[in-house]
Design a protein around this motif. Structure first.
Motif, mmCIF file in Angstrom:
data_model
loop_
_atom_site.group_PDB
_atom_site.id
_atom_site.type_symbol
_atom_site.label_atom_id
_atom_site.label_comp_id
_atom_site.label_asym_id
_atom_site.label_seq_id
_atom_site.Cartn_x
_atom_site.Cartn_y
_atom_site.Cartn_z
ATOM 1 N N THR A 155 90.933 -32.156 14.153
ATOM 2 C CA THR A 155 91.690 -31.649 15.292
ATOM 3 C C THR A 155 92.490 -32.772 15.923
ATOM 4 O O THR A 155 91.997 -33.884 16.081
ATOM 5 N N ARG A 156 93.746 -32.486 16.262
ATOM 6 C CA ARG A 156 94.576 -33.469 16.953
ATOM 7 C C ARG A 156 94.803 -33.020 18.380
ATOM 8 O O ARG A 156 94.719 -31.832 18.683
ATOM 9 N N PHE A 157 95.080 -33.988 19.254
ATOM 10 C CA PHE A 157 95.245 -33.663 20.662
ATOM 11 C C PHE A 157 96.608 -34.110 21.142
ATOM 12 O O PHE A 157 97.087 -35.189 20.788
ATOM 13 N N ASP A 158 97.219 -33.252 21.950
ATOM 14 C CA ASP A 158 98.585 -33.470 22.380
ATOM 15 C C ASP A 158 98.621 -33.457 23.905
ATOM 16 O O ASP A 158 98.370 -32.446 24.533
ATOM 17 N N GLY A 159 98.924 -34.612 24.471
ATOM 18 C CA GLY A 159 98.937 -34.745 25.924
ATOM 19 C C GLY A 159 100.323 -34.693 26.517
ATOM 20 O O GLY A 159 100.510 -34.945 27.704
ATOM 21 N N ASN A 160 101.292 -34.342 25.709
ATOM 22 C CA ASN A 160 102.672 -34.212 26.155
ATOM 23 C C ASN A 160 102.796 -32.900 26.918
ATOM 24 O O ASN A 160 102.696 -31.832 26.337
ATOM 25 N N ASP A 161 103.021 -32.984 28.250
ATOM 26 C CA ASP A 161 102.991 -31.751 29.031
ATOM 27 C C ASP A 161 104.343 -31.046 29.102
ATOM 28 O O ASP A 161 104.473 -30.020 29.745
ATOM 29 N N ILE A 162 105.368 -31.603 28.441
ATOM 30 C CA ILE A 162 106.633 -30.883 28.344
ATOM 31 C C ILE A 162 106.532 -29.894 27.191
ATOM 32 O O ILE A 162 105.997 -30.224 26.130
ATOM 33 N N VAL A 163 107.038 -28.665 27.403
ATOM 34 C CA VAL A 163 106.941 -27.627 26.374
ATOM 35 C C VAL A 163 107.638 -28.082 25.094
ATOM 36 O O VAL A 163 108.765 -28.564 25.138
ATOM 37 N N HIS A 164 106.977 -27.951 23.999
ATOM 38 C CA HIS A 164 107.583 -28.331 22.729
ATOM 39 C C HIS A 164 106.803 -27.711 21.581
ATOM 40 O O HIS A 164 105.719 -27.175 21.770
ATOM 41 N N GLN A 165 107.392 -27.782 20.387
ATOM 42 C CA GLN A 165 106.762 -27.214 19.205
ATOM 43 C C GLN A 165 106.556 -28.313 18.156
ATOM 44 O O GLN A 165 106.891 -29.468 18.414
ATOM 45 N N HIS A 166 106.009 -27.942 17.008
ATOM 46 C CA HIS A 166 105.646 -28.969 16.032
ATOM 47 C C HIS A 166 106.231 -28.754 14.637
ATOM 48 O O HIS A 166 106.440 -27.632 14.216
ATOM 49 N N PHE A 167 106.438 -29.868 13.986
ATOM 50 C CA PHE A 167 106.887 -29.849 12.593
ATOM 51 C C PHE A 167 105.966 -30.760 11.795
ATOM 52 O O PHE A 167 105.778 -31.918 12.143
ATOM 53 N N ILE A 168 105.373 -30.219 10.745
ATOM 54 C CA ILE A 168 104.462 -31.000 9.920
ATOM 55 C C ILE A 168 105.033 -31.146 8.519
ATOM 56 O O ILE A 168 105.397 -30.152 7.881
ATOM 57 N N CYS A 169 105.107 -32.385 8.048
ATOM 58 C CA CYS A 169 105.563 -32.641 6.689
ATOM 59 C C CYS A 169 104.408 -32.403 5.727
ATOM 60 O O CYS A 169 103.349 -33.009 5.849
ATOM 61 N N LYS A 170 104.647 -31.490 4.778
ATOM 62 C CA LYS A 170 103.588 -31.126 3.829
ATOM 63 C C LYS A 170 103.235 -32.275 2.895
ATOM 64 O O LYS A 170 102.144 -32.320 2.337
ATOM 65 N N LYS A 171 104.180 -33.177 2.696
ATOM 66 C CA LYS A 171 103.968 -34.275 1.759
ATOM 67 C C LYS A 171 103.145 -35.391 2.419
ATOM 68 O O LYS A 171 102.075 -35.736 1.967
ATOM 69 N N CYS A 172 103.684 -35.955 3.513
ATOM 70 C CA CYS A 172 103.020 -37.119 4.099
ATOM 71 C C CYS A 172 102.143 -36.760 5.297
ATOM 72 O O CYS A 172 101.420 -37.607 5.817
ATOM 73 N N GLY A 173 102.185 -35.494 5.727
ATOM 74 C CA GLY A 173 101.297 -35.063 6.804
ATOM 75 C C GLY A 173 101.749 -35.431 8.204
ATOM 76 O O GLY A 173 101.065 -35.135 9.175
ATOM 77 N N LYS A 174 102.902 -36.070 8.310
ATOM 78 C CA LYS A 174 103.376 -36.513 9.619
ATOM 79 C C LYS A 174 103.699 -35.336 10.542
ATOM 80 O O LYS A 174 104.262 -34.340 10.113
ATOM 81 N N LEU A 175 103.342 -35.482 11.813
ATOM 82 C CA LEU A 175 103.545 -34.434 12.798
ATOM 83 C C LEU A 175 104.622 -34.892 13.775
ATOM 84 O O LEU A 175 104.510 -35.938 14.385
#
Lengths: 123, 123
Positions: free
Chosen positions: B64-84
């Motif tokens: 599980t990852r945790f995101d403390g950025n309180d500005i509304v936003h969405q995520h993009f995950i690279c399937k190859k390197c796993g970067k978020l």
DNA sequence: CTGCATGCAAATAGTTTGCAGTAGC
DNA sequence: GCTACTGCAAACTATTTGCATGCAG
């Protein structure tokens, strides 16, 4: 898929025919009715393979759930009772499909949206 | 939050100031620099509390990852390197906020969309 | 001072892996 | 027959829990 085994057929059949978004354990318990000697390890290995081959989707969480519904759809999870429901909304899917090409710094080939809230029973 | 402890302040400070979407372990390792005697159990307990209080978001996955950025936003995950990566798209957020009231059989108060693909480096 | 919060260690639970036997193709 | 696939048990890893002590209010 390199080899088509009985275990793979049975698991895919089960996933295609259910709407419960089963966990690996639920897959194991159900498939066991037809294949009494199957092991959990096999279930995990086959589910991983199917996900990599895009035959099914995995829904991450405390326990990973698996979704064998091949019609495009999204998810709604009730925060209270944890129930997962499918959402079918053509306009939403269309909008996101357009968006996906603009939104990220790279190539997007897939997306997944989950809505969280309270189902009717828990409201 | 019932009591405001040093541990909670340090963890929230760290999460508000980073964009790496840390795992519980990464939080533990970083916070340890300031609080050498903190335990992993405490980190897990505090993270759970923050998520329940909507101070941070949890992003399910193998870890599980945790995101403390309180500005509304969405995520993009690279399937190859796993970067978020974070995605900021006002139009998308607005559209989904309208949709969320129509889409499910119940009350939706939150949503989360993740795009999957290949980042520039991995394309 | 009172009891929620913490640190520690042990326990749990989901998932993965090594290996010897089995069965697709 | 070759070699990927399976079953079994043991290993691994993220997370949780019980309990004695500490510290916020």
């Amino acid at each position: 898929m390199k080899r088509l085994t009985n275990q793979k057929i049975t698991i895919l059949d089960f996933l295609r025919g259910t709407k419960i978004h089963p966990t690996a354990e639920e897959v194991y318990l159900n498939v066991q009715k037809n294949l009494p000697r199957i092991s959990q390890a096999t279930v995990y290995r086959i589910l991983d393979e199917f996900v990599k081959e895009n035959l099914i989707k995995s829904i991450p969480g405390k326990k990973t759930r698996f979704d064998g519904n091949d019609i495009v759809h999204q998810h709604f999870i009730c925060k209270k009772c944890g129930k997962l429901t499918d959402i079918y909304d053509g306009a939403l899917d269309k909008y996101l499909n357009k968006k996906k090409n603009l939104v990220a710094d790279g190539t997007v080939d897939d997306f997944e949206i989950t809505f969280y809230g309270r189902c009717k029973k828990c409201s």
